[in-house]
Design a protein around this motif. Structure first.
Motif, PDB file in Angstrom:
ATOM      1  N   LYS A 207     -15.970   5.621 -41.451  1.00 35.18           N
ATOM      2  CA  LYS A 207     -15.153   6.040 -41.083  1.00 35.18           C
ATOM      3  C   LYS A 207     -14.581   7.443 -39.492  1.00 35.18           C
ATOM      4  O   LYS A 207     -14.450   6.596 -38.463  1.00 35.18           O
ATOM      5  N   HIS A 208     -15.899   7.463 -39.972  1.00 37.26           N
ATOM      6  CA  HIS A 208     -16.588   8.959 -38.841  1.00 37.26           C
ATOM      7  C   HIS A 208     -16.835   8.414 -37.739  1.00 37.26           C
ATOM      8  O   HIS A 208     -16.399   8.842 -36.333  1.00 37.26           O
ATOM      9  N   ARG A 211     -13.847   6.730 -35.713  1.00 35.46           N
ATOM     10  CA  ARG A 211     -13.360   7.554 -35.189  1.00 35.46           C
ATOM     11  C   ARG A 211     -13.274   7.765 -33.962  1.00 35.46           C
ATOM     12  O   ARG A 211     -12.632   8.035 -33.018  1.00 35.46           O
ATOM     13  N   GLN A 212     -14.816   8.689 -33.726  1.00 36.17           N
ATOM     14  CA  GLN A 212     -15.446   9.087 -32.990  1.00 36.17           C
ATOM     15  C   GLN A 212     -15.333   7.226 -31.475  1.00 36.17           C
ATOM     16  O   GLN A 212     -15.325   8.059 -30.346  1.00 36.17           O
ATOM     17  N   GLN A 214     -13.436   5.449 -31.588  1.00 36.73           N
ATOM     18  CA  GLN A 214     -12.151   5.541 -30.870  1.00 36.73           C
ATOM     19  C   GLN A 214     -11.739   6.541 -29.450  1.00 36.73           C
ATOM     20  O   GLN A 214     -10.829   6.385 -28.775  1.00 36.73           O
ATOM     21  N   HIS A 215     -12.368   7.570 -30.277  1.00 34.04           N
ATOM     22  CA  HIS A 215     -11.813   8.676 -29.241  1.00 34.04           C
ATOM     23  C   HIS A 215     -12.680   8.715 -28.002  1.00 34.04           C
ATOM     24  O   HIS A 215     -12.511   9.000 -26.788  1.00 34.04           O
TER      25      HIS A 215
END
Length: 226
Positions: A207-208, A211-212, A214-215
């Motif tokens: 998940k991290h 998110r990374q 996507q960021h």
């Protein structure tokens, strides 16, 4: 993991060492917590040379680890050199080697073939049926083992086998009424805690990473707009 580290200089993420330590501790507690068996005369069946037994166990574990880590290296080299080498090939070669060495040993040093033939004659078709079913199921199990080795690695395989054994132990308690000591229960909890810890870490890491990614995409889009 120790053989990977010492012999092949492989490295693992820090959490892997923690998980391996917890699972190893759990298996150790479970094994040492087994109740001592008594014979009909009341003598302890577990009597013997404990240190010699531990030495044999250590050698066996080291050779097992050396085999698994070497298999990992075979698949890594296979991928680098683009050689068509699969888990099925490794399985066939190992079984052929085992069959050859076992046959030679049985013919030269034992009378197992004569005993086996006499046993088959005495018990008939039922034994042949049991042997064939056992061989079939063992082969299917080996297929999954070598697929796991090919697609993942030996560390994942060991985790799978330990989990399977512990689940089998739990099922034997519920299905056949076997009893566990307090130490064995603690060992089971320790093993499953280590397995769940690794699973949760991988879920959160995945998940991290998403998110990374996507960021990073959002930052790139903003820079393009500017």
């Amino acid at each position: 993991m120790l053989v990977h580290l010492i012999v092949y200089k492989s490295k693992f993420p820090g959490y892997k060492y923690l998980v391996a330590g917890i699972i190893t501790l759990g298996v150790l507690i479970f094994t040492l917590g087994s109740p001592k068996k008594k014979s009909e005369s009341g003598n302890d069946l577990n009597e013997g040379n404990v240190f010699l037994g531990l030495f044999y166990l250590t050698v066996s574990l080291f050779m097992d680890g050396l085999t698994n880590s070497t298999q990992d290296q075979l698949f890594k080299n296979n991928a680098k050199k683009n050689i068509t080498f699969t888990g099925g090939h490794l399985m066939a070669c190992l079984n052929l080697l085992n069959f050859t060495l076992t046959t030679i040993y049985a013919l030269i040093f034992t009378n197992q073939f004569q005993y086996t033939w006499s046993f088959l004659q005495a018990n008939g078709a039922q034994v042949i049926y049991d042997v064939l079913v056992f061989g079939l199921l063992g082969s299917l199990g080996q297929i999954f083992i070598f697929l796991t080795l090919e697609r993942f690695n030996s560390v994942v395989l060991v985790t799978v086998t330990v989990t399977r054994k512990m689940i089998s132990m739990c099922l034997s308690v519920f299905l056949f009424g076997h009893k566990l000591t307090g130490s064995q229960c603690s060992g089971l909890i320790c093993v499953f805690f280590g397995i769940f810890l690794e699973s949760f870490y991988k879920i959160f890491k995945k998940k991290h990473d998403k998110r990374q990614v996507q960021h990073d995409k959002e930052i790139k889009n903003e820079k393009k707009q500017i």
